[in-house]
Design an enzyme around this catalytic site. Structure first.
Site, PDB file in Angstrom:
ATOM      1  N   ASN A  37       0.829  -1.205   0.000  1.00  0.00           N
ATOM      2  CA  ASN A  37       0.000   0.000   0.000  1.00  0.00           C
ATOM      3  C   ASN A  37       0.861   1.252   0.000  1.00  0.00           C
ATOM      4  OD1 ASN A  37      -2.128  -1.768   0.129  1.00  0.00           O
ATOM      5  ND2 ASN A  37      -2.525  -1.466   2.308  1.00  0.00           N
ATOM      6  N   GLU A  82      -2.221  -3.778  -5.671  1.00  0.00           N
ATOM      7  CA  GLU A  82      -3.620  -3.961  -5.224  1.00  0.00           C
ATOM      8  C   GLU A  82      -4.530  -2.841  -5.716  1.00  0.00           C
ATOM      9  OE1 GLU A  82      -3.798  -4.804  -0.995  1.00  0.00           O
ATOM     10  OE2 GLU A  82      -2.895  -6.779  -1.311  1.00  0.00           O
ATOM     11  N   GLU A  88       2.256 -11.529  -2.543  1.00  0.00           N
ATOM     12  CA  GLU A  88       2.021 -11.331  -1.104  1.00  0.00           C
ATOM     13  C   GLU A  88       1.251 -12.539  -0.599  1.00  0.00           C
ATOM     14  OE1 GLU A  88       0.464  -7.625   0.438  1.00  0.00           O
ATOM     15  OE2 GLU A  88       1.419  -6.504  -1.189  1.00  0.00           O
TER      16      GLU A  88
HETATM   17  O1  AHR Z   1       1.695  -6.644   3.422  1.00  0.00           O
HETATM   18  C1  AHR Z   1       0.839  -5.734   4.027  1.00  0.00           C
HETATM   19  C2  AHR Z   1      -0.161  -5.109   3.079  1.00  0.00           C
HETATM   20  O2  AHR Z   1      -1.077  -6.074   2.633  1.00  0.00           O
HETATM   21  C3  AHR Z   1       0.390  -4.540   1.798  1.00  0.00           C
HETATM   22  O3  AHR Z   1       0.846  -3.252   1.957  1.00  0.00           O
HETATM   23  C4  AHR Z   1      -0.787  -4.562   0.886  1.00  0.00           C
HETATM   24  O4  AHR Z   1      -0.417  -4.697  -0.461  1.00  0.00           O
HETATM   25  C5  AHR Z   1      -1.630  -5.717   1.384  1.00  0.00           C
HETATM   26  O5  AHR Z   1      -2.945  -5.384   1.536  1.00  0.00           O
END
Ligand code: AHR
Length: 503
Positions: free
Chosen positions: A72, A173, A292
């Site tokens: 994010n 995202e 992720e």
């Molecule tokens: O890894 C933590 C957060 O999770 C990241 O910043 C985001 O991409 C996801 O929602």
């Protein structure tokens, strides 16, 4: 006792083990960067301010690639803030995590750290608050040898050689309403395609990742991937997938079966991408960058809310992982490996302090969390090719995922070295499973290692005071009986069996 069989044959190859599957993630979030990989005041810090104790653990973890700088965070990030003389760098608000960003650590520090950690960088760019121009500027700054304003600026900043970053994420995202600059699939698909096309004009060899869904539970899941790929199919190589799992209440069985969801997620993204490929009459196949994934107690973080004061590197999501979490992480890795033909990169989120395998205290020690162990062992011993094994096991009823096979397993085969490794999780929280695996097809083997993780105290964690409470142990029951590998798999456990061609 329940019984189960695995059928393994060296002829049934899924794909080579892609080393990029053992990737991790460093985001400017909490204390992952500041107080994690970077702490100039720490006794173990080197001349660049990188913590030596953390670097050592990163190498031991076997991480092969690291995605940076978010997450994010990247969707509001100006990369130029993080380069050049540190004293000239601006301090900014980071709205993603409601923290103060000093910019003391930026692109060139990360690349220096990456060289020391011996990892491949995976660079994410901001397509939230920024766009094509900033993306190609960053690419030119990072990768062009010299002789232009941006590449000469990099050289003036002490980085004579181009960074040669090959893999780039086109935003983060972008399907999530929480994301700065969140877009519809149409808007993002067009932007991703335009940006990718422009980046390829600079360097056709780049590997580009379009944002897929930030979770299988997203209301736009499926439609998002289809629309984005309709725009970007020809110019990207990967579509991303993100997934986090947590123990909800006391539903241990569903938690242990989390990889069922990941498995479905992968199969559904593959189906969607192939559907778009078919519509476009393309012979190209899009790969998945699962960039992720992890166990993350996100509901607790959401309940606590975001920090209400703006500070530098506050403690965020510093999970204390249990032995149970480690078993789930082991099984998520099994799932990623099982899809080696389509999942060609993956990043555990994150590396240090925030949702992490490694914990580090300011001015204090660094230690391995429970989830460090299945990652390190899988990264070290999954070699050669992934084999398509068959699991013949009883079903386990779960509230969340329905009936799932009680075992989750994968095997790898390094034909050159004569090594066969079997990773297997017993997802039953209450009952052991007697496992028998016929290995006749490999010729004469010897069992060189049998390791177990999980066991009696599933809620045990590793702490600063007791950093080795949860560690892998010698398997109490693994044995090779002729050509049959036998073991009793305790409830909620992860096991690894390493075999070698007999000399
Ligand atoms: O890894 C933590 C957060 O999770 C990241 O910043 C985001 O991409 C996801 O929602």
């Amino acid at each position: 006792m329940q019984t189960a069989q695995l059928s393994i044959d060296p002829a049934f190859v899924v794909a080579p083990v892609n080393r990029r599957v053992f990737g991790s993630f460093v985001e400017h979030m909490g204390r992952c960067v500041y107080g994690g990989i970077y702490e100039p005041e720490h006794p173990s810090a080197d001349a660049d301010g990188f913590r030596g104790d953390v670097l050592e653990l990163v190498r031991e973890l076997g991480v092969t690639a690291v995605r940076y700088p978010g997450g994010n965070f990247v969707s509001g990030y100006r990369w130029e803030d993080g380069v050049g003389p540190v004293e000239d760098r601006p301090t900014r608000l980071d709205p993603a995590w409601r923290t103060i960003e000093t910019n003391a650590f930026g692109l060139n520090e990360f690349m220096r750290w990456a060289r020391k950690a011996e990892i491949e960088p995976i660079m994410a760019m901001n397509l939230g608050t920024r766009g094509l121009q900033e993306a190609i500027d960053l690419l030119e700054y990072a990768n062009h040898p010299g002789g232009t304003a941006l590449s000469d600026a990099r050289i003036a900043h002490g980085e004579k050689e181009p960074h040669g970053i090959r893999m780039w994420c086109l935003g983060n995202e972008m399907d999530g309403p929480w994301q700065l600059g969140h877009k519809t699939a149409e808007e993002y698909g067009r932007l991703a395609a335009e940006t990718a096309r422009a980046m390829r004009q600079f360097d056709p060899e780049l590997e580009l990742v379009a944002c897929g869904s930030s979770g299988r539970q997203m209301p736009t899941f499926g439609a998002w991937e289809a629309t984005v790929l309709e725009h970007a199919y020809d110019v990207v190589d990967h579509i991303s997938a993100h997934a986090y799992y947590e123990l909800e209440g006391d539903d241990v069985a569903s938690f242990l079966a989390s990889s069922t969801d990941m498995d479905r997620f992968i199969r559904e993204v593959v189906a969607t991408a192939d559907h778009v490929g078919a519509r476009l009459s393309s012979t190209k196949r899009i790969a998945i960058s699962f960039d992720e994934w992890n166990v993350w107690y996100l509901k607790a973080m959401q309940a606590n809310g975001m920090p209400d004061d703006w500070t530098v590197a506050p403690r965020l999501s510093e999970e204390a992982y249990t032995a149970l979490d480690a078993v789930v992480v082991g099984s998520l890795l099994i799932t990623l490996l099982r899809h080696a033909d389509r999942v060609t990169a993956a990043c555990q989120a994150q590396l240090v302090n925030t949702i992490s395998s490694i914990r580090a205290e300011p001015d204090g020690p660094a230690w391995r969390q429970s989830i460090f162990h299945p990652f390190a062992l899988t990264a070290r011993h999954a070699r050669g090719t992934v084999l398509d094994l068959r699991v013949d096991a009883p079903a386990l009823a779960t509230a969340k995922h329905g009936e799932v096979p009680v075992l989750d397993a994968v095997a790898t085969h390094d034909a050159e070295e004569g090594l066969v490794t079997v990773f297997v999780v017993n997802r039953d929280p209450a009952s052991a499973v007697a496992l028998a695996t016929e290995l006749r097809a490999f010729g004469d083997l010897e069992l060189v290692e049998a390791t177990l993780l999980g066991g009696d105290d599933l809620m045990a964690t590793n702490t600063r005071e007791a950093p080795d409470r949860v560690v892998p142990v010698a398997h109490p029951s693994g044995s090779l009986d002729g050509t049959v590998l036998r073991a009793e798999l305790p409830p909620a456990s992860w096991s690894m069996f390493r075999l070698r061609a007999a000399r």
